[in-house]
Scaffold this motif. Structure first.
Motif, short mmCIF file in Angstrom:
data_model
loop_
_atom_site.label_atom_id
_atom_site.label_comp_id
_atom_site.label_asym_id
_atom_site.label_seq_id
_atom_site.Cartn_x
_atom_site.Cartn_y
_atom_site.Cartn_z
N GLU A 80 -32.82 7.55 -2.88
CA GLU A 80 -33.41 8.68 -3.62
C GLU A 80 -33.74 8.30 -5.07
O GLU A 80 -34.53 8.97 -5.72
N ASN A 81 -33.11 7.24 -5.55
CA ASN A 81 -33.26 6.89 -6.96
C ASN A 81 -34.69 6.45 -7.27
O ASN A 81 -35.28 5.63 -6.57
N THR A 82 -35.27 7.03 -8.36
CA THR A 82 -36.65 6.69 -8.71
C THR A 82 -36.72 5.45 -9.58
O THR A 82 -37.78 4.86 -9.74
N VAL A 83 -35.59 5.05 -10.16
CA VAL A 83 -35.58 3.82 -10.95
C VAL A 83 -35.41 2.65 -9.99
O VAL A 83 -34.42 2.56 -9.28
N THR A 84 -36.41 1.77 -9.94
CA THR A 84 -36.31 0.65 -9.00
C THR A 84 -36.40 -0.69 -9.71
O THR A 84 -36.38 -1.73 -9.08
#
Lengths: 298, 302
Positions: free
Chosen positions: A140-144
């Motif tokens: 779910e994390n948008t920081v990749t």
């Protein structure tokens, strides 16, 4: 009474028969698998005949991180060459190269590239494997993508929320491995944050880290590159994705070579040491290297 | 005559067989004790008794390693105490319900279920905790610490999760042993109490339970033993960082300390882990000694 005895006998006999039939199954199974690999065994047979003459000791010393690799390799090697004894000491990379220079061991293990002064001392760098560590986060994390500084500040506890890194307002759950783990040692060493990490969770296996990161919103963790699956997102570091290619090219920061250094080229070594390196480069040896989760060098 | 001689031989052989079995048990206890002491004490010399037992920093692999297990000891003591304090009343009342209050039909359904609970492997409890309890705890943690800037979020792997898992795990032990000792209380005692005009509840709490005290205590101490010795389940839900045992902190117990770090530990680190094992062993020994003393006193009272 008699009837009972007969019954018991019958049960015993059936048990015995079941046992033997299973044993039969086992042997046929292994025979079948032998068939499939018969070509390789035939070719190696001539080698084993030669190797019967080989006997003696090969001594290695060095990196503790290479324990898993060395144990697996020496086990396979000694099974193939029963006359040769391989002894490995885990003293640390620098100590291993020092022992090599002092001539007390045949091979010095280092889990890093050799330093220039070590090379001028005559040590030759033979990279046998590459260890890669991947950063993972929940899907779910948008920081990749993270920079090295951001990663360090997360693991030292300075950055505690993904919103500080351009993500959603979600707390960062910092997950790592237990003290003594090779992956943790490598991770902290490569980022130069040895024993400065503040972990929210210290788990004792790769699988546990994967499972926790997958199920915890906002989690970040690290695992060996080969362990990654679809349940988590693999993060890139400094815009470099963690793949075998980037690691081989040396672009991805969280990787390190496993070096088995020798004094002078491998071809100048004793027959025993050459046999050792031949074994590592053989198909069987390469399978062992990838079997312990390492990347094969070009 | 022949038959008698044969009987004598059988008697003799069985007697030796029983003696050998008993000796094996004694030998096992003694050798474990000796081994734990031999392996556990060197760390006290190399680290120092005070630094080891009362140090609060656990950095076994640092350049200047520190081996303080104080927080770990505290976690084990608190975790066990709280789960026993909560679990025992629940277990005891369940036992009373099963034996005294519930009608036969309900008891016949509930009793096997509780027994089944005891047979479930601890790793299953851990798995359920991991999948159900931890996410719930994380929701709670986020609500409680929404404005906190200093709290480190653990993703729900915390002391409370571990304690809840432990409570569920000690329940069947307490229930089963208490229930069977309550059942063993003589009907005459109950009848006498009821005949004197005591109500059913009064009889239960003033006659039946005191009479079954010895058995209940056994259940409690076995429960403590299980809580103190459990490793697998809480290893999966407790987080595993060495912290002060506060409700929402990720914590590490004596048992999980051994489980998680034994694999790669070397040198002094390994010695210290054996010392941790020794500490755990001493705790278990103390609990058992207390049990034996209590049983003796209870039997004198009875």
């Amino acid at each position: 009474m008699k009837n009972n005895l007969v019954k018991k006998l019958a049960v015993g006999m059936t048990a015995l028969m079941i046992c033997t039939s299973f044993a039969g199954c086992g042997s046929t199974d292994s025979a079948a698998s032998d068939d499939t690999s018969s070509e390789t065994t035939e070719t190696t047979e001539t080698e084993t005949e030669e190797s019967d003459d080989l006997s003696g000791n090969i001594s290695l010393a060095g990196s503790t991180s290479m324990e898993k690799l060395c144990e697996a390799l020496s086990e396979g090697f000694m099974a193939k060459y029963p006359g040769i004894n391989v002894s490995v000491e885990y003293t640390g990379s620098s100590a291993g190269i020092e022992s090599l220079s002092a001539g007390s061991v045949d091979i010095g293990n280092a889990s890093r590239n050799l330093k220039d002064e070590e090379k001028t001392g005559g040590a030759t760098e033979n990279i046998v494997a590459i260890d890669g560590i991947a950063l993972i986060t929940d899907t779910e994390n948008t920081v990749t993508n993270l920079t090295t500084e951001q990663l360090v500040s997360i693991y030292t506890g300075e950055t505690t929320n993904w919103s500080e890194l351009g993500g959603a307002d979600e707390a960062i759950v910092v997950i790592g491995r237990e003290a003594g783990s090779g992956t943790r040692g490598a991770f902290e060493e490569l980022l130069e944050i040895e024993d400065a990490c503040t972990y929210a969770q210290e788990l004792d296996s790769t699988g546990a880290v994967l499972a926790k990161v997958a199920s915890t919103p906002g989690a970040i963790g690290y695992v060996s590159l080969d362990a990654i699956d679809d349940t988590v997102t693999s993060m890139s570091l400094n815009d470099v994705a963690a793949t075998e290619d980037t690691i081989k090219a040396g672009d991805y920061q969280l990787s390190r070579p496993f070096v088995m250094a020798t004094m002078g080229e491998v071809t100048e070594q004793s027959e025993l040491v050459q046999t050792w390196f031949d074994y590592i480069n053989s198909e069987e040896g390469q399978q062992i290297v990838s079997g312990v989760g390492l990347i094969l060098p070009e | 005559m022949n038959n008698k001689a044969k009987n004598n031989v059988v008697e003799l052989v069985t007697e030796y067989l029983f003696t050998i079995c008993a000796v094996i048990a004694i030998f096992a206890v003694c050798s474990i004790t000796v081994y734990m002491i031999l392996k556990g004490t060197p760390a006290f010399h190399s680290v120092g008794v005070l630094d080891l037992l009362f140090g609060t920093t656990w950095k076994p692999t640092a350049a200047e390693p520190e081996f303080g297990i104080f927080f770990i000891i505290l976690t084990s003591i608190f975790g066990t105490t709280i789960s026993v304090l909560v679990g025992v009343p629940i277990g005891l009342l369940t036992a009373v319900f099963l034996t005294e209050v519930a009608n036969k039909k309900i008891a016949n359904v509930v009793q096997p279920m509780v027994e089944l609970l005891a047979a479930i492997p601890s790793v299953i409890y851990g798995l359920l905790g991991l999948m159900l309890l931890n996410p719930l705890m994380y929701q709670l943690e986020k609500k409680i610490y929404a404005d906190s800037t200093t709290h480190q979020f653990t993703g729900g792997s915390n002391m409370i999760s571990a304690v809840i898992v432990l409570i569920i795990m000690i329940l069947p032990t307490v229930v089963n042993i208490s229930a069977s000792s309550i059942k063993a209380v003589s009907k005459d005692l109950r009848a006498a109490s009821l005949a004197l005009g005591a109500s059913k509840i009064q009889t239960i709490f003033h006659v039946t339970i005191p009479a079954a005290k010895s058995g209940i205590m056994t259940g409690v101490v076995l429960g403590i033993g299980r809580a103190l010795g459990e490793a697998m389940a809480i290893n999966m839900v407790a987080g595993g960082s060495v912290n002060l045992p506060l409700p929402f902190n990720s914590v590490r117990f004596l048992t999980t300390q051994l489980v998680s770090e034994m694999g790669y530990a070397q040198g002094v680190h390994r010695e210290v882990l054996f010392a941790v094992g020794l500490v755990l062993y001493i705790f278990i020994m103390l609990v058992n000694l207390v049990l034996q003393k209590m049983r003796k006193e209870a039997s004198i009272d009875g």
